[in-house]
Design an enzyme around this catalytic site. Structure first.
Site, PDB file in Angstrom:
ATOM      1  N   SER A 101       3.998   2.459   2.476  1.00  0.00           N
ATOM      2  CA  SER A 101       4.479   1.330   3.268  1.00  0.00           C
ATOM      3  C   SER A 101       5.951   1.492   3.613  1.00  0.00           C
ATOM      4  O   SER A 101       6.786   1.803   2.757  1.00  0.00           O
ATOM      5  CB  SER A 101       4.283   0.017   2.509  1.00  0.00           C
ATOM      6  OG  SER A 101       4.920  -1.045   3.184  1.00  0.00           O
ATOM      7  N   ASP A 139      -3.399 -11.047   9.064  1.00  0.00           N
ATOM      8  CA  ASP A 139      -4.734 -11.624   8.874  1.00  0.00           C
ATOM      9  C   ASP A 139      -5.844 -10.590   9.031  1.00  0.00           C
ATOM     10  O   ASP A 139      -6.810 -10.581   8.262  1.00  0.00           O
ATOM     11  CB  ASP A 139      -4.969 -12.744   9.898  1.00  0.00           C
ATOM     12  CG  ASP A 139      -4.096 -13.960   9.669  1.00  0.00           C
ATOM     13  OD1 ASP A 139      -3.773 -14.242   8.507  1.00  0.00           O
ATOM     14  OD2 ASP A 139      -3.754 -14.627  10.653  1.00  0.00           O
ATOM     15  N   GLU A 140      -5.709  -9.748  10.040  1.00  0.00           N
ATOM     16  CA  GLU A 140      -6.773  -8.798  10.346  1.00  0.00           C
ATOM     17  C   GLU A 140      -6.951  -7.737   9.260  1.00  0.00           C
ATOM     18  O   GLU A 140      -7.982  -7.059   9.209  1.00  0.00           O
ATOM     19  CB  GLU A 140      -6.516  -8.132  11.703  1.00  0.00           C
ATOM     20  CG  GLU A 140      -5.244  -7.315  11.785  1.00  0.00           C
ATOM     21  CD  GLU A 140      -4.017  -8.103  12.185  1.00  0.00           C
ATOM     22  OE1 GLU A 140      -3.025  -7.467  12.598  1.00  0.00           O
ATOM     23  OE2 GLU A 140      -4.040  -9.352  12.104  1.00  0.00           O
ATOM     24  N   ARG A 184       0.829  -1.188   0.000  1.00  0.00           N
ATOM     25  CA  ARG A 184       0.000   0.000   0.000  1.00  0.00           C
ATOM     26  C   ARG A 184       0.871   1.248   0.000  1.00  0.00           C
ATOM     27  O   ARG A 184       2.042   1.212   0.394  1.00  0.00           O
ATOM     28  CB  ARG A 184      -0.916  -0.008   1.235  1.00  0.00           C
ATOM     29  CG  ARG A 184      -2.072  -0.996   1.109  1.00  0.00           C
ATOM     30  CD  ARG A 184      -2.981  -0.979   2.319  1.00  0.00           C
ATOM     31  NE  ARG A 184      -4.297  -1.526   2.002  1.00  0.00           N
ATOM     32  CZ  ARG A 184      -5.280  -1.637   2.873  1.00  0.00           C
ATOM     33  NH1 ARG A 184      -5.113  -1.242   4.128  1.00  0.00           N
ATOM     34  NH2 ARG A 184      -6.439  -2.138   2.507  1.00  0.00           N
ATOM     35  N   HIS A 210      -2.301 -18.536   6.323  1.00  0.00           N
ATOM     36  CA  HIS A 210      -3.124 -18.951   7.451  1.00  0.00           C
ATOM     37  C   HIS A 210      -4.570 -18.988   6.975  1.00  0.00           C
ATOM     38  O   HIS A 210      -4.972 -18.213   6.097  1.00  0.00           O
ATOM     39  CB  HIS A 210      -2.996 -17.987   8.634  1.00  0.00           C
ATOM     40  CG  HIS A 210      -1.644 -17.991   9.275  1.00  0.00           C
ATOM     41  ND1 HIS A 210      -1.083 -19.132   9.809  1.00  0.00           N
ATOM     42  CD2 HIS A 210      -0.727 -17.017   9.450  1.00  0.00           C
ATOM     43  CE1 HIS A 210       0.119 -18.851  10.290  1.00  0.00           C
ATOM     44  NE2 HIS A 210       0.357 -17.571  10.070  1.00  0.00           N
ATOM     45  N   GLU A 237      -1.546 -20.628  19.847  1.00  0.00           N
ATOM     46  CA  GLU A 237      -0.836 -19.403  20.202  1.00  0.00           C
ATOM     47  C   GLU A 237      -1.494 -18.684  21.373  1.00  0.00           C
ATOM     48  O   GLU A 237      -0.809 -18.038  22.173  1.00  0.00           O
ATOM     49  CB  GLU A 237      -0.719 -18.485  18.984  1.00  0.00           C
ATOM     50  CG  GLU A 237      -2.017 -17.944  18.435  1.00  0.00           C
ATOM     51  CD  GLU A 237      -1.863 -17.320  17.053  1.00  0.00           C
ATOM     52  OE1 GLU A 237      -0.810 -17.521  16.423  1.00  0.00           O
ATOM     53  OE2 GLU A 237      -2.806 -16.644  16.590  1.00  0.00           O
TER      54      GLU A 237
END
Length: 334
Positions: free
Chosen positions: A56, A88-89, A53, A113, A200
C-alpha cells in the site's frame, strides 16, 4: 416519533468509553482512514493500528503520522473494533479474504457508508456488532472540521447488535471524530445508502459535472473564450455552494442579483421537466434494485477501475481551461 428519532445528540450526551476503551483497527488510510485515525487519537483512543494490504502506498504516510501499520489479517486478530474505511467497492474482497478468516470473536465492524452491508457484500457472523457511523461529507473534511473545533453532521445505524452495546459504540465513535460537536442523528443502512448514492449521482457529482461540461461547450461554441466560460460555469460553483450551505436555497436566491435570480428560475423550471425525472427514476431504480452496486463492484473486481474515463476527462478542453486559470491565479497570489 420518539425524541431519539428527531433530536440530535451531542458530545455532552455521549459516553466516550465504548470507543476509548477498545482496541481499534482502521482498514485503509485514504481521506476517511487518515482523518478518522487522527481524530480518534486526539479524542483519547490510545490503542489504534492501521491495517493496509501489502504494498500500500499509504504505509509511509501512516507511519509518519505515528501509527503502527499491520496487515489486515493481523488487525482482524487483534482488534476489538474494525473500522472498514477502504473504498466501498473493495469491501467484499477485504472482508472475505482478509478479515473474516482471521477476526477476533465478538469483534465489532464499523463502516462509514452503508453500501457493502446494505447490498449484502458483507455477511457477518452472529457474534458481530455491525454499525454505520457516517460523517456526512468528504473524508478530508472530517479532519478539517475537527481541527476547527467543529465536525460533520453524523448519522448512525445498527444492522446487528450482538453485544447489546452497538448503539453506544456508534455514538462514541461519531463523537470522537467530531460529529458530536454539531449533531448526531439516527438513520438506517438503507436510507443512508440510497440517499448517498442518489445525491452524488444526480446532483453533487454527476448532475453538477454534466451541467458544467454542457454549459462550457455551449458557451465556447457561441464564441466565448474558454477562460470566461470556465469561470462562469465551473469556477464560481464554489461561491454558490457556500451560499446555499450558509443560507439555504431561498437565501442563496436572495443573495444574488435579481437578474440572476429571474433568469435562473426560468431555466430551473425548464430543466426540471419530465426528461429529468425519467433520468432520476432510472438512477433510483438501479440503486434500489442493487444493479448499480453489482455492476460497479464486479467491474472493480475485474480490474477495470475507471482508468479510461479519467483519461478521457483529462483530455477535455474544459480541463485545460481550468488548469490554465488555476496557474494564473496561483501566480497572482504568490
Amino acid at each position: 416519533m420518539t425524541p431519539d428519532t428527531t433530536e440530535p445528540l451531542y458530545t455532552r450526551d455521549i459516553d466516550p468509553g465504548p470507543i476509548t476503551s477498545r482496541r481499534v483497527a482502521l482498514v485503509g488510510y485514504g481521506n476517511h482512514g487518515r482523518s478518522h485515525a487522527l481524530c480518534l487519537r486526539d479524542s483519547g483512543v490510545s490503542q489504534i493500528r492501521i491495517a493496509l494490504r501489502a504494498g500500500s502506498a499509504s504505509r509511509a504516510k501512516a507511519e509518519a503520522d505515528g501509527f503502527e501499520v499491520v496487515t489486515v489479517a493481523e488487525a482482524a486478530a487483534w482488534a476489538d473494533v474494525i473500522a472498514l474505511l477502504a473504498a466501498d467497492e473493495a469491501h467484499r474482497q477485504i472482508w472475505t479474504q482478509d478479515i473474516l478468516p482471521h477476526r477476533k470473536p465478538g469483534q465489532a465492524l464499523i463502516v462509514c457508508h452503508g453500501f457493502s452491508v446494505h447490498y449484502g457484500m458483507i455477511e457477518a457472523p452472529a457474534d458481530a456488532d455491525i454499525i454505520l457511523a457516517a460523517a456526512k461529507g468528504p473524508g478530508g473534511a472530517v479532519r478539517q472540521e475537527f481541527l476547527k473545533g467543529r465536525g460533520l453532521i453524523g448519522f448512525w445505524a445498527v444492522h446487528q447488535d450482538a453485544s447489546g452495546q452497538a448503539r453506544a459504540l456508534a455514538l462514541a465513535y461519531l463523537a470522537a471524530i467530531g460529529s458530536g460537536n454539531v449533531g448526531i442523528f439516527p438513520t438506517t443502512f438503507r436510507e443512508e445508502t440510497v440517499s448517498d448514492l442518489f445525491g452524488e449521482q444526480v446532483v453533487l457529482v454527476g448532475g453538477m459535472v454534466a451541467l458544467a461540461k454542457a454549459s462550457f461547450t455551449r458557451l465556447t461554441a457561441a464564441g466565448v473564450s474558454e477562460r470566461m466560460a470556465y469561470i462562469d460555469c465551473v469556477h464560481e460553483l464554489k461561491y454558490l455552494a457556500d451560499l446555499i450551505q450558509e443560507r439555504g436555497i431561498a437565501g442563496m436566491y436572495e443573495a444574488i442579483s435579481d437578474t440572476a435570480e429571474f433568469g435562473a428560475r426560468e431555466i430551473e423550471d425548464a430543466i426540471a421537466g419530465p426528461e429529468l425525472l425519467t433520468v432520476f427514476d432510472g438512477a433510483m431504480e438501479a440503486i434500489e434494485s442493487g444493479s448499480f452496486a453489482r455492476k460497479w463492484v464486479e467491474r472493480y473486481e475485474s480490474g477495470d477501475r475507471l482508468q479510461a474515463e479519467r483519461a478521457r476527462d483529462r483530455a477535455l478542453p474544459i480541463e485545460a481551461a481550468g488548469a490554465e486559470l488555476r496557474s494564473r491565479l496561483g501566480t497572482a497570489t504568490k
